[in-house]
Design a protein around this motif. Structure first.
Motif, PDB file in Angstrom:
ATOM      1  N   MET A 149      -8.365  -3.004   2.357  1.00 26.40           N
ATOM      2  CA  MET A 149      -7.770  -2.885   3.230  1.00 26.40           C
ATOM      3  C   MET A 149      -5.664  -2.724   3.166  1.00 26.40           C
ATOM      4  O   MET A 149      -5.322  -4.187   2.984  1.00 26.40           O
ATOM      5  N   PRO A 150      -4.881  -1.622   3.379  1.00 25.35           N
ATOM      6  CA  PRO A 150      -3.336  -1.920   3.586  1.00 25.35           C
ATOM      7  C   PRO A 150      -2.880  -2.387   3.763  1.00 25.35           C
ATOM      8  O   PRO A 150      -3.205  -3.260   5.563  1.00 25.35           O
ATOM      9  N   THR A 151      -2.362  -3.260   4.226  1.00 27.71           N
ATOM     10  CA  THR A 151      -1.897  -4.857   5.281  1.00 27.71           C
ATOM     11  C   THR A 151      -0.069  -3.965   6.010  1.00 27.71           C
ATOM     12  O   THR A 151       0.131  -4.458   6.837  1.00 27.71           O
ATOM     13  N   GLY A 152      -0.003  -3.168   4.907  1.00 23.15           N
ATOM     14  CA  GLY A 152       1.572  -3.121   5.514  1.00 23.15           C
ATOM     15  C   GLY A 152       2.426  -3.952   5.057  1.00 23.15           C
ATOM     16  O   GLY A 152       4.120  -3.699   5.520  1.00 23.15           O
ATOM     17  N   ASN A 153       2.132  -4.957   4.483  1.00 29.35           N
ATOM     18  CA  ASN A 153       3.684  -6.085   4.115  1.00 29.35           C
ATOM     19  C   ASN A 153       2.810  -6.160   2.524  1.00 29.35           C
ATOM     20  O   ASN A 153       2.436  -6.768   1.712  1.00 29.35           O
ATOM     21  N   GLY A 154       3.733  -5.173   1.422  1.00 28.86           N
ATOM     22  CA  GLY A 154       4.130  -5.312   0.338  1.00 28.86           C
ATOM     23  C   GLY A 154       3.057  -4.263  -0.358  1.00 28.86           C
ATOM     24  O   GLY A 154       3.383  -4.943  -1.830  1.00 28.86           O
ATOM     25  N   ASP A 155       2.812  -3.628   0.180  1.00 28.21           N
ATOM     26  CA  ASP A 155       1.376  -2.457  -0.126  1.00 28.21           C
ATOM     27  C   ASP A 155       2.747  -1.182  -0.977  1.00 28.21           C
ATOM     28  O   ASP A 155       3.595  -1.587  -0.686  1.00 28.21           O
ATOM     29  N   ARG A 156       1.895  -1.050  -1.901  1.00 24.97           N
ATOM     30  CA  ARG A 156       2.463   0.501  -3.141  1.00 24.97           C
ATOM     31  C   ARG A 156       2.855   1.321  -1.430  1.00 24.97           C
ATOM     32  O   ARG A 156       1.907   1.597  -0.687  1.00 24.97           O
TER      33      ARG A 156
ATOM     34  N   ASP B 228       2.218   4.306  -2.361  1.00 25.53           N
ATOM     35  CA  ASP B 228       1.496   5.410  -2.341  1.00 25.53           C
ATOM     36  C   ASP B 228       0.087   4.775  -1.620  1.00 25.53           C
ATOM     37  O   ASP B 228      -0.863   5.548  -1.827  1.00 25.53           O
ATOM     38  N   TYR B 229      -0.349   3.736  -0.928  1.00 28.20           N
ATOM     39  CA  TYR B 229      -1.684   2.890  -0.963  1.00 28.20           C
ATOM     40  C   TYR B 229      -1.810   3.109   0.626  1.00 28.20           C
ATOM     41  O   TYR B 229      -1.120   2.772   0.831  1.00 28.20           O
ATOM     42  N   GLY B 230      -2.436   4.333   0.739  1.00 31.32           N
ATOM     43  CA  GLY B 230      -2.894   3.803   2.027  1.00 31.32           C
ATOM     44  C   GLY B 230      -4.274   3.444   2.603  1.00 31.32           C
ATOM     45  O   GLY B 230      -4.831   3.257   0.954  1.00 31.32           O
ATOM     46  N   PHE B 231      -4.623   4.204   3.126  1.00 29.92           N
ATOM     47  CA  PHE B 231      -6.512   4.173   3.821  1.00 29.92           C
ATOM     48  C   PHE B 231      -7.393   5.090   3.295  1.00 29.92           C
ATOM     49  O   PHE B 231      -8.550   4.788   2.723  1.00 29.92           O
TER      50      PHE B 231
ATOM     51  N   CYS C 203     -12.707   6.173   9.185  1.00 32.66           N
ATOM     52  CA  CYS C 203     -13.574   4.960   9.571  1.00 32.66           C
ATOM     53  C   CYS C 203     -14.063   4.451   7.896  1.00 32.66           C
ATOM     54  O   CYS C 203     -14.304   4.394   7.305  1.00 32.66           O
ATOM     55  N   PRO C 204     -12.955   4.610   6.894  1.00 35.75           N
ATOM     56  CA  PRO C 204     -12.973   4.255   5.529  1.00 35.75           C
ATOM     57  C   PRO C 204     -13.358   3.181   4.792  1.00 35.75           C
ATOM     58  O   PRO C 204     -14.120   3.466   4.349  1.00 35.75           O
ATOM     59  N   HIS C 205     -13.335   1.840   5.714  1.00 38.13           N
ATOM     60  CA  HIS C 205     -13.883   0.705   5.194  1.00 38.13           C
ATOM     61  C   HIS C 205     -15.481   1.619   5.518  1.00 38.13           C
ATOM     62  O   HIS C 205     -16.576   0.103   4.921  1.00 38.13           O
ATOM     63  N   PHE C 206     -16.187   2.181   6.151  1.00 38.31           N
ATOM     64  CA  PHE C 206     -17.867   2.709   6.048  1.00 38.31           C
ATOM     65  C   PHE C 206     -17.905   3.197   5.192  1.00 38.31           C
ATOM     66  O   PHE C 206     -18.423   3.774   4.218  1.00 38.31           O
TER      67      PHE C 206
END
Length: 768
Positions: free
Chosen positions: A158-165, A167-170, A234-237
């Motif tokens: 999951m994206p953390t918002g800390n250093g993620d690209r 264009d990388y979202g849920f 619910c992307p992780h599901f």
């Protein structure tokens, strides 16, 4: 393309520096914590022999072979667990070991993590450093391990918002996980087309929430769950759910590859994370903050995977192509909050947030968590409790109340100020103290060296010789309580001031009908629940025959006639019905399942004295049933006492557990030979040299052998015959777990050796 071999780091279990091949220098082995897996001839990865010289190896194989499992069951072999360093992987590995699978391989991205090291050094797993996204490494692992049973669990990055690209979202996280899982199954098919080795995969998955929401909205209703900014729900599901649907369709036409989807509900362990009760500023109230609503939600403990997954492998013919929607229970969060309050003595409430309020919480991926709670709180997410119970049978799923007791000292609860009072149990009421089990427990508590137990021993006849014998064990620590188990008030007086209680639903004195046993047990259970002092009940019981007969076919594959199990049903079922009643109560319990006692076997095999009218010579006839090869579990009732003392000493660990005790699986034929070797000769002599009765052995049919016994012994004979033909009964008893709880417990032969020189014991056998 680079065709060089793909390097895979392999870590095999290490021997400690003081291990030795010299038996004279070896350290004493600790009590076994698991049934040792069956021996594998050669590891396909290392080429080394995987020899296992542990004496329990023989016992483990005997446990499996004694059951004579049905032809639909798969015999254990090599197994591969992906996600071996995670909680699901660990639980599955422990279960596969106990079921006899081996060699075991654990795949993980980091073989040097503490959890991975635990799997290697403690669980005896060969670790493989594998990234599921590395197709070539995956091909190598699948081909070289030759594992026919594969467990797959994945995590969402999951994206953390800390250093993620940027264009990388849920949605990207969902797609990435889905593509990785789909690639795994594509690779599996590719390897199968090369080696044609049949494999069964159990994939731990979750629901495709986005599809379910779309289908619901398509009916003209309002949107059910609002999507995130990138359109994900619910992307992780959903990522796992999409991949599971793809895999199921992919393998439909591949004859040698089968798949079972294991769709999990809300896990108990989440209460150690984002739904941990949080205190208010004054520390006067704790709240579970989530948007589940007021509906009950399905829950399960990760530890139950140690039973569920091996069973799905064992019964792959039955479960192939199915989606098992696992659940132990369905409870509301207000009930969960009440359980927290009862255990910790704090004011814990459920605070039902709106989805918007939860999405604004300062927790990682709060928007996704909000969507998940909305989904799980809706009836459309319902799981199948009945199917889960059927898969786990004869074991019972862990309930939340028991999980909470076991994890009450977890650091997550300590950090928020929830500290359980770890009070010891030192005063124990033993119901039916003059019976075989009760007397053993009294003795076990009094001889325990870790603490000074005080025993309140209940009996109907306080002036009787058995009661006086108990009192004489230690007059300062034994209090005799005259109790009428048919009276709830009398039972309440018996537990007054006690920390713990022991109950054996046995042949209560004066109970002519078995239904009375159940009613008496319910009175005792109600008294314990109502008591303000009793913290734990140890309940000794036996199998529920009707349930066993409904769930499982006997080992011979034929339906047993009802009258043949009548005696066993009369004796065993009321006990199990009382257990079911206890599980509905707000009461911490451990359920101990007793096997046939060694002492019972002696009564069944007791020689009968016959006097020759012509010579006056006495002969002792030992009758043995001709069909005496079926094995049945046994243990001396004397070993129950130390087991119960150990449970009370660590009752938080054993809360809710069902422990099937057994020291050996032995046949009547084996028992008769053991007895013959220890006792029987052509002429037995006393210490003064006087001749006594000669002993002869006579074989008769099993039915006639049982019919010759008196009423009480006929009941025991019926129980014996039932247990020797019912694999479901033996399946829930473990030699290794018994020895872990009671290391000093002895198998039948050694038990006989320890008693053969006892004059009173010889007399009980008819040998003077």
């Amino acid at each position: 393309m680079n065709n060089e071999p793909v390097p895979i780091e392999i870590l095999t279990p290490k021997r400690s520096s003081d291990d030795t091949d010299d038996p004279s220098k070896a350290r004493p082995r600790p009590p076994p914590k698991k049934v040792i897996k069956q021996r594998a001839s050669r590891s396909p990865l290392s080429g080394e022999e995987n020899e296992d010289d542990d004496p329990l190896n023989t016992i483990a194989i005997e446990e499996k072979s004694a059951a004579d499992v049905m032809q639909t069951r798969f015999f254990p072999g090599p197994a591969l667990v992906f996600g071996a360093s995670g909680p699901q992987g660990r639980a599955v590995i422990e279960g596969l070991q106990e079921h006899g699978y081996g060699p075991l391989y654990g795949a993980t991205r980091d073989v040097h993590s503490p959890d991975a090291r635990y799997a290697q050094d403690v669980l005896d797993v060969t670790l493989l450093q594998v990234d599921l996204a590395d197709v070539r490494a995956l091909e190598k692992v699948l081909a070289e391990t030759q594992a026919t049973s594969i467990f797959l669990v994945t995590t969402t990055d999951m994206p953390t918002g800390n250093g993620d690209r940027a264009d990388y979202g849920f949605q990207s996280a969902e797609d990435s996980e889905c593509d990785t899982i789909k690639s795994f199954f594509d690779t599996l098919v590719k390897v199968y087309n090369l080696d044609h080795l049949s494999r069964h995969v159990v994939f731990s998955t979750l629901d495709n929430v986005k599809r379910i929401c779309s289908e619901s909205s398509g009916d003209g209703g309002d949107p059910w769950i609002e999507s995130l900014e990138d359109g994900s729900i619910c992307p992780h599901f959903t990522g796992k759910g999409r991949a599971g649907e793809y895999a199921m369709k992919l393998l439909e036409n591949v004859d040698g590859l089968t798949l079972t989807l294991l769709t999990l509900p809300f896990l108990h362990s989440n209460f150690l994370g984002f739904v941990t009760p949080l205190p208010n500023e004054g520390g006067t109230q704790w709240a579970i903050n989530a948007c589940f609503g007021n509906s009950a939600i399905d829950m399960l403990s990760v530890s139950d995977l140690s039973y569920i997954v091996p069973e799905l492998f064992d019964e792959r013919v039955i479960y192939a192509g199915r989606n098992i929607r696992a659940s132990a229970e369905r409870i509301a969060l207000r009930q969960v909050a009440a359980m927290f309050s009862d255990l910790f003595g704090k004011d814990v409430i459920f605070n039902p947030l709106t989805p918007q309020e939860m999405a604004a919480l300062p927790i990682p991926a709060a928007g996704c968590m909000s969507q998940m709670c909305q989904f799980l709180g809706d009836p459309r997410s319902a799981h199948d409790i009945e199917t889960t119970a059927s898969v786990m049978f004869p074991r019972k799923p862990q309930l939340f109340k028991d999980w909470l007791i076991i994890h009450s000292d977890n650091k997550a609860f300590e950090e928020v100020g929830l500290l359980a009072d770890p009070q010891e149990i030192t005063i124990v009421t033993v119901f039916g103290a003059t019976g075989m089990q009760g007397a053993s427990v009294v003795k076990g508590l009094l001889t325990d060296t870790r603490k000074r137990y005080h025993v309140r021993a209940t009996t109907r006849h306080i002036d009787g010789a058995p009661a006086k014998a108990l009192y004489e064990m230690d007059p300062q620590r034994v209090t005799l309580i005259e109790a009428d188990f048919s009276s709830l008030d009398s039972c309440a007086v018996a537990v007054e001031g006690s920390d713990g209680a022991f109950l054996a639903v046995d042949f209560f004195e004066g109970a002519s009908e078995h239904v009375v046993n159940e009613r008496m047990a319910k009175n005792i259970i109600d008294a314990c629940e109502a008591s303000r002092s009793v913290r734990h009940l140890v309940f000794s019981t036996m199998e529920y025959v009707e349930e066993v007969n409904r769930k499982l076919v006997p080992d011979d594959g034929e339906k047993r006639e009802e009258e043949k199990t009548g005696e066993a049903s009369d004796q065993l079922s009321p006990r199990a019905q009382a257990v079911a009643y206890a599980r509905t109560k707000k009461l911490s319990c451990t359920f101990v399942l007793m096997p046939c006692y060694c002492e019972m076997f002696y009564r069944l095999l007791m020689p009968q004295l016959v006097v020759d009218e012509g010579t006056g010579e006495e002969r002792a006839i030992l009758t043995v049933p001709t069909k005496g090869d079926a094995k049945v579990m046994c243990m001396s009732v004397d070993d129950l006492g130390p087991a119960v003392a150990n449970i009370f000493d660590s009752y938080e660990v054993y809360a809710g557990h069902e422990i099937g005790l057994v020291t050996e699986f032995v046949s009547v034929k084996d028992m008769s030979e053991i007895m013959a070797a220890a006792y029987i000769s052509k002429k037995c002599e006393t210490e003064c040299g006087k001749q006594t009765a000669s002993v002869e052995r006579k074989e008769i049919p099993m039915e006639r052998w049982i019919e010759q016994k008196d009423t009480f012994m006929k009941d025991l004979g019926g129980m014996f015959e039932y247990m020797s033909h019912t694999g479901a009964v033996r399946k829930r008893h473990s030699v290794a777990k018994t020895l872990h709880l009671v290391p000093e417990a002895k198998p039948f032969k050694q038990w006989v050796e320890n008693h053969k020189n006892s004059a009173s014991f010889r007399q009980s056998l008819g040998l003077r």
